[in-house]
Design a protein around this motif. Structure first.
Motif, mmCIF file in Angstrom:
data_model
loop_
_atom_site.group_PDB
_atom_site.id
_atom_site.type_symbol
_atom_site.label_atom_id
_atom_site.label_comp_id
_atom_site.label_asym_id
_atom_site.label_seq_id
_atom_site.Cartn_x
_atom_site.Cartn_y
_atom_site.Cartn_z
ATOM 1 N N UNK A 11 0.827 -1.214 0.000
ATOM 2 C CA UNK A 11 0.000 0.000 0.000
ATOM 3 C C UNK A 11 0.859 1.262 0.000
ATOM 4 N N UNK A 12 1.979 1.220 0.704
ATOM 5 C CA UNK A 12 2.868 2.374 0.803
ATOM 6 C C UNK A 12 3.677 2.580 -0.481
ATOM 7 N N UNK A 13 4.193 1.481 -1.042
ATOM 8 C CA UNK A 13 5.160 1.584 -2.132
ATOM 9 C C UNK A 13 4.568 1.512 -3.538
ATOM 10 N N UNK A 16 4.203 4.766 -5.499
ATOM 11 C CA UNK A 16 5.509 5.307 -5.856
ATOM 12 C C UNK A 16 6.092 4.577 -7.066
ATOM 13 N N UNK A 17 5.975 3.261 -7.080
ATOM 14 C CA UNK A 17 6.460 2.457 -8.210
ATOM 15 C C UNK A 17 5.668 2.812 -9.465
ATOM 16 N N UNK A 18 4.351 2.914 -9.326
ATOM 17 C CA UNK A 18 3.491 3.257 -10.463
ATOM 18 C C UNK A 18 3.840 4.632 -11.024
ATOM 19 N N UNK A 19 4.155 5.577 -10.144
ATOM 20 C CA UNK A 19 4.513 6.933 -10.598
ATOM 21 C C UNK A 19 5.815 6.933 -11.396
ATOM 22 N N UNK A 20 6.622 5.877 -11.255
ATOM 23 C CA UNK A 20 7.871 5.748 -12.010
ATOM 24 C C UNK A 20 7.643 5.014 -13.338
ATOM 25 N N UNK A 21 6.370 4.691 -13.658
ATOM 26 C CA UNK A 21 6.046 4.017 -14.908
ATOM 27 C C UNK A 21 6.259 2.512 -14.857
#
Length: 168
Positions: A11-13, A16-21
């Motif tokens: 839930x936390x990460x 963030x990973x998705x925002x990096x494509x």
């Protein structure tokens, strides 16, 4: 609210990973001696190169440090991509494996090794290699028929580009 550490970390990460494509494929926390290791597996439709892995690794490390999600105990963060013989469990995995040789464990028909030709929402079109001089055949496999699927490593396969040059 999530109950396991892996679910809380996801839930936390994941945003963030998705925002990096990239897609967050897996999170695992393992104990190695007195240390813990947080393994994060990421991927994308076009793959993830070393620069993308380094960028997401730095971003994840900063987020973990600011939130203290891993607690006070020392840990190592390992960020990587799925292995060559990855299991296929999500629709996107099958799409990414198009034109690859896959070993299927089918719910009723045993085992099948075939190349994925096309994927849609209902299932796959595959090419089953010919045996003993017979021609390859095509087959449709619906997703509910697949118990397990794993990409196979091919050492002697000619690249599609090489085949087209030979035909010209």
């Amino acid at each position: 609210m999530s109950t396991t550490q892996s679910e809380r970390l996801r839930e936390l990460l994941e945003p963030l990973v998705t925002s990096q494509g990239l897609d967050l494929e897996e999170i695992a926390v393992d104990s190695v001696g007195r240390k813990r290791v947080l393994r994060v597996v990421v991927d994308s439709d076009s793959g993830a190169d070393l620069d993308a892995i380094a960028d997401v690794s730095r971003a994840l490390s900063a987020k973990l440090d600011e939130t203290e999600a891993m607690g006070d105990t020392a840990y190592d963060l390992e960020v990587g991509t799925p292995g060559a013989e990855r299991p296929l469990t999500e629709h996107r995995h099958f799409v990414r494996a198009t034109d690859r040789l896959v070993k299927f464990q089918l719910t009723e028909d045993g085992e099948l090794v075939a190349r994925i030709l096309a994927v849609n929402e209902e299932g796959l079109d595959v090419e089953v290699p010919g045996v003993k001089g017979r021609k390859a055949t095509t087959r449709r496999i619906a997703f509910p028929e697949i118990a397990k699927a794993r990409v196979q490593v091919e050492f002697n396969r000619k690249d599609t580009k090489d085949k087209k040059e030979e035909e010209a």
